[in-house]
Design an enzyme around this catalytic site. Structure first.
Site, PDB file in Angstrom:
ATOM      1  N   THR A   1       0.841  -1.317  -0.159  1.00 16.39           N
ATOM      2  CA  THR A   1      -0.184  -0.152  -0.008  1.00 16.39           C
ATOM      3  C   THR A   1       0.890   1.342  -0.120  1.00 16.39           C
ATOM      4  OG1 THR A   1      -1.608  -1.134   1.249  1.00 16.39           O
ATOM      5  CG2 THR A   1      -1.976   1.261   1.199  1.00 16.39           C
TER       6      THR A   1
ATOM      7  N   ALA B   1      -8.787  -0.678   6.990  1.00 15.19           N
ATOM      8  CA  ALA B   1      -9.822   0.096   7.549  1.00 15.19           C
ATOM      9  C   ALA B   1      -9.151   1.409   7.308  1.00 15.19           C
ATOM     10  CB  ALA B   1      -9.998  -0.165   8.861  1.00 15.19           C
TER      11      ALA B   1
ATOM     12  N   LYS C   1     -17.667   2.574   5.827  1.00 15.74           N
ATOM     13  CA  LYS C   1     -17.405   2.997   7.120  1.00 15.74           C
ATOM     14  C   LYS C   1     -18.039   3.963   7.747  1.00 15.74           C
ATOM     15  CE  LYS C   1     -13.494   3.160  10.393  1.00 15.74           C
ATOM     16  NZ  LYS C   1     -11.919   3.101  10.613  1.00 15.74           N
TER      17      LYS C   1
ATOM     18  N   GLU D   1      -7.357   3.504  15.663  1.00 16.38           N
ATOM     19  CA  GLU D   1      -8.145   4.570  14.755  1.00 16.38           C
ATOM     20  C   GLU D   1      -7.871   4.459  13.639  1.00 16.38           C
ATOM     21  OE1 GLU D   1     -10.634   6.552  15.621  1.00 16.38           O
ATOM     22  OE2 GLU D   1     -10.747   6.189  17.933  1.00 16.38           O
TER      23      GLU D   1
END
Length: 499
Positions: free
Chosen positions: A16, A52, A80, A342
């Protein structure tokens, strides 16, 4: 093109981080004006758990011209609206950190102050009831909020398969002219005069030289640490989780439009729904449990059937002493690690790349540019660190890890925030904050940290006026959320993954 402009950039590592960097660099420094080369080895696996995100990812995708619905389909993604925290403040408690605020200010005062007064009057409903993202999430509903019908003030992000996202980014970058070289790095050549990186050499004997190097090699930090000996700032005394056991599972039902984080005896468990599977992991401290125990706890708390053998990842929370050292910039896990509580891992990649474009050097490499980059980035990491600690420190759970986090000395910057919050219900924000006041409000109130008083301006409303006003707000939020389509229905109609 200036005579001093960068002529060649080498990205070491794919995944990524590497392909996000290559894609953006090719967008702003299009080859062949600047040669951009990415070196990666298919023999080196990726961490593969960063599935996420936070709403900032939408801006990144828009910059590259990605169609949102096509992107979600191609990465087998879901939407989300925030994170549900189960058992954090105390066992059995639930609170929600949504991507949005708690409504417009009332008479210039943030609505959580009105909630605080309402609480004094005996209304003990959670602050979440005034969060539109929570109202939609708890109902399993979602719609893009740029639709005319659903224009409520909320934001959203995605869950997606990180490997598929990297593949999409690679296609974009290679079409833009980025050259990919397959191979494991076995040597890094440094200048004897400056200590700058001159070239890297692969196991196949390919030597790749460059003016500037972007290290996306993961935890090992091939360039930033192994070659340049930059050093590391260790935050494990504040964030003692140092391992994660991870496993994918089959779907256990329609995907929720949120990430779930469940507090456990020595850390916490994530559950991330995709269209074709769920991502699961248990982040824990090896000081308070064993790898075997963590594996057993994770497997006992899965909803779907495991699709692979669980594997353990090891990490140390913190960051490099310099993110930019000489002619090398570390991005992603090579730069540092913040536990994914988070979903800030991909955010930190994105902001690192944006900051590189902002502070783009030339071949003179003025040290003032790298120093400013390092100052700002260190602040960003420290603000996220404080936000993560604030999830642990107030908890009333009575287990060794949680006892440790509750009793430890916290950073002065966080201590100041909590002192002001408890005194008057306000959050003093510092430079480079990733999380604004509504996020802090959601986490602090959700963990049971109630300020001693509310804004006195709220008292201008009579109890009857305040109750009626807040009830109307709560009812309007519920009505709007009920009008949204189910999350699964929205995906099926707009962005179903290829079959």
């Amino acid at each position: 093109m200036s005579d001093r402009a960068l002529r060649s950039i080498v990205v070491v590592g794919g995944g990524t981080a590497g392909w996000m960097a290559a894609a953006v660099l090719s967008r702003f420094l299009p080859p062949p004006q600047t040669s951009i080369t990415l070196v990666e080895s298919e023999d080196i696996g990726t961490v593969g758990v960063g599935e996420a995100t936070v709403p900032l990812i939408r801006h990144f995708n828009a910059l590259l011209g990605f169609d949102e619905r096509q992107f979600v389909a191609e990465t087998h993604g879901t939407f989300k609206l925030g994170i549900e925290f189960v058992g954090w403040g105390r066992p059995g408690a639930v609170h929600f950190h949504g991507f949005g605020d708690f409504g417009e200010p009332i008479d210039g005062v943030s609505p959580h102050h009105h909630w605080l007064r309402l609480r004094q009057l005996g209304d003990l409903e959670p602050i979440d009831d005034w969060s539109f993202p929570y109202a939609a999430a708890r109902r399993g509903r979602f719609a893009a909020n740029d639709d005319d019908l659903f224009s409520a003030p909320y934001r959203y992000a995605f869950h997606f398969d990180a490997a598929l996202y990297a593949r999409k980014l690679r296609t974009y970058a290679e079409q833009a002219g980025v050259k990919r070289i397959e191979g494991r790095i076995v040597d890094v050549a440094l200048s004897g005069d400056t200590g700058f990186i001159q070239s890297v050499t692969t196991s196949g004997g390919v030597e790749v030289s460059g003016d500037f190097f972007v290290d996306c090699s993961g935890f090992q930090g091939l360039l930033i640490e192994q070659a340049l000996k930059t050093g590391y700032v260790d935050w494990s005394h504040w964030l003692p989780a140092d391992r994660a056991v991870v496993v994918p599972t089959s779907l256990a039902g329609p995907p929720n439009p949120f990430t779930r984080s469940t507090a456990l005896e020595a850390g916490w468990q994530w559950r991330i729904p995709l269209q074709h599977r769920e991502g699961n992991g248990y982040v824990y401290s090896s000081r308070f449990t064993s790898d075997e125990r963590a594996r057993d706890v994770l497997l006992a708390n899965l909803c779907g059937q495991p699709l692979a053998e669980p594997r353990v990842l090891r990490f140390t929370t913190g960051h490099r002493r310099k993110f930019w050292n000489r002619n090398c910039l570390a991005v992603g896990l090579a730069a540092g690690f913040m536990e994914p509580l988070e979903s800030t891992s991909i955010q930190l990649i994105q902001t690192a790349i944006a900051r590189l474009i902002e502070f783009l050097p030339d071949r003179t490499f003025d040290p003032a540019i790298a120093a400013e980059y390092n100052r700002v980035t260190a602040n960003e990491f420290a603000r996220i660190r404080d936000f993560l600690i604030a999830h642990y420190h107030p908890s009333q759970r009575e287990e060794p890890l949680w006892d440790y986090c509750r009793g430890m000395a916290i950073p002065d910057s966080l201590a100041h925030k909590l002192e002001v919050w408890q005194a008057c219900g306000r959050v003093p924000l510092l430079s480079e904050e990733s999380h604004q006041e509504p996020s802090w409000v959601a986490v602090l109130l959700g963990n049971g940290l109630i300020p001693r008083r509310h804004d006195p301006i709220v008292d201008r409303l009579s109890p009857e006026q305040l109750t009626a006003l807040m009830q109307r707000r709560r009812a309007a939020i519920a009505e709007a959320a009920d009008a949204m389509p189910l999350h699964q229905y929205y995906i099926d109609r707009n962005c179903r993954m290829p079959t």
